[in-house]
Design an enzyme around this catalytic site. Structure first.
Site, PDB file in Angstrom:
ATOM      1  N   GLY A  55       0.830  -1.196   0.000  1.00 48.91           N
ATOM      2  CA  GLY A  55       0.000   0.000   0.000  1.00 48.91           C
ATOM      3  C   GLY A  55       0.865   1.246   0.000  1.00 48.91           C
ATOM      4  N   ASP A  56       0.572   2.164   0.909  1.00 51.14           N
ATOM      5  CA  ASP A  56       1.342   3.410   0.995  1.00 51.14           C
ATOM      6  C   ASP A  56       2.165   3.462   2.275  1.00 51.14           C
ATOM      7  OD1 ASP A  56      -0.816   3.594   2.695  1.00 51.14           O
ATOM      8  OD2 ASP A  56      -1.204   5.710   2.306  1.00 51.14           O
ATOM      9  N   GLU A  57       2.594   2.299   2.753  1.00 50.38           N
ATOM     10  CA  GLU A  57       3.409   2.229   3.962  1.00 50.38           C
ATOM     11  C   GLU A  57       4.838   1.820   3.635  1.00 50.38           C
ATOM     12  OE1 GLU A  57       1.805   0.169   7.311  1.00 50.38           O
ATOM     13  OE2 GLU A  57      -0.261   0.672   6.803  1.00 50.38           O
TER      14      GLU A  57
END
Length: 231
Positions: free
Chosen positions: A119-121
């Site tokens: 994801g965006d991690e």
């Protein structure tokens, strides 16, 4: 196995003959070797950003902890990334993630590691550090750089970053513990308004455990009819 200067890989076998002597065979295994290297790379790196994945991150953390030096684990979450995906589409979101990876790469040392957790991690392992102030400095630079506008297919996108930091070995002597505590610190950073960073504190773990116990009690209480309604 012999690696030639022209990039070819030759496998040489020596086999004894029944009547004496030896037979040498030379086999070109260049394509097989390249496939093995590619598979090994894919097993340890994120396909989109080519950053380290969880497997390689754990290996690097184990390695860093083995030196018994102070290290910092930064757990990053991109603020407003979903808005970019929803507005410009997933293709633009993927491009943004690649730019984020490039920007992060310009901030770290050769001894540090950046990984995409999905994801965006992202996670940055800062190893070694002399003082927690080194982690503070990096977190501030990351937040500042990632907050600068992004040009994606002619459109300008603006996001931010929230960061949770755990410092080993004080906050954990295993990769799982350090990552978990950095995640708890990230939860606090996001709760405090995003676009900032927080260091892990033991009270965070206590608060999370208390919340989980309350959730368990509430789940049990509902089917058991233990709630009372007061007007």
């Amino acid at each position: 196995i012999v690696e030639l200067q022209n990039g070819r890989t030759i496998k040489i076998r020596h086999r004894p003959m029944p009547g004496g002597g030896w037979v040498a065979t030379h086999e070109d295994i260049t394509e097989q070797r390249q496939s093995e290297v590619k598979i090994e790379y894919m097993a340890h790196h994120d396909a989109l950003t080519e950053l380290a994945n969880r497997v390689l991150l754990n290996e690097r953390l184990e390695h860093a902890l083995g030196y018994k030096e102070m290290i910092a684990v930064h757990h990053l979450d991109l603020d407003q990334f979903k808005a970019v995906n929803d507005t410009f589409g997933h293709h633009a979101g993927d491009k943004l993630l690649k730019i984020v990876a490039e920007r992060l790469g310009g901030l770290i040392r050769e001894s540090d590691t950046i990984a995409r957790m999905g994801g965006d991690e992202f996670v940055i392992v800062q190893a070694p550090i002399a003082d927690p102030a080194d982690a503070t400095s990096l977190a501030q630079r990351v937040i500042k750089l990632l907050s600068e506008p992004y040009d994606i297919d002619g459109h300008q996108a603006v996001i931010g970053a929230s960061i949770g930091i755990s410092v080993g070995p004080g906050d954990g002597t295993s990769p799982d513990k350090l990552l978990r505590n950095a995640d708890l610190a990230l939860y606090r950073a996001k709760g405090d308004g995003r676009g900032t960073f927080r260091f892990f504190e033991p009270v965070m773990d206590l608060q999370m455990q208390t919340r989980r116990l309350m959730e368990q009690d509430l789940r049990k209480a509902l089917p058991a009819g233990e709630f009372e309604l007061h007007y």
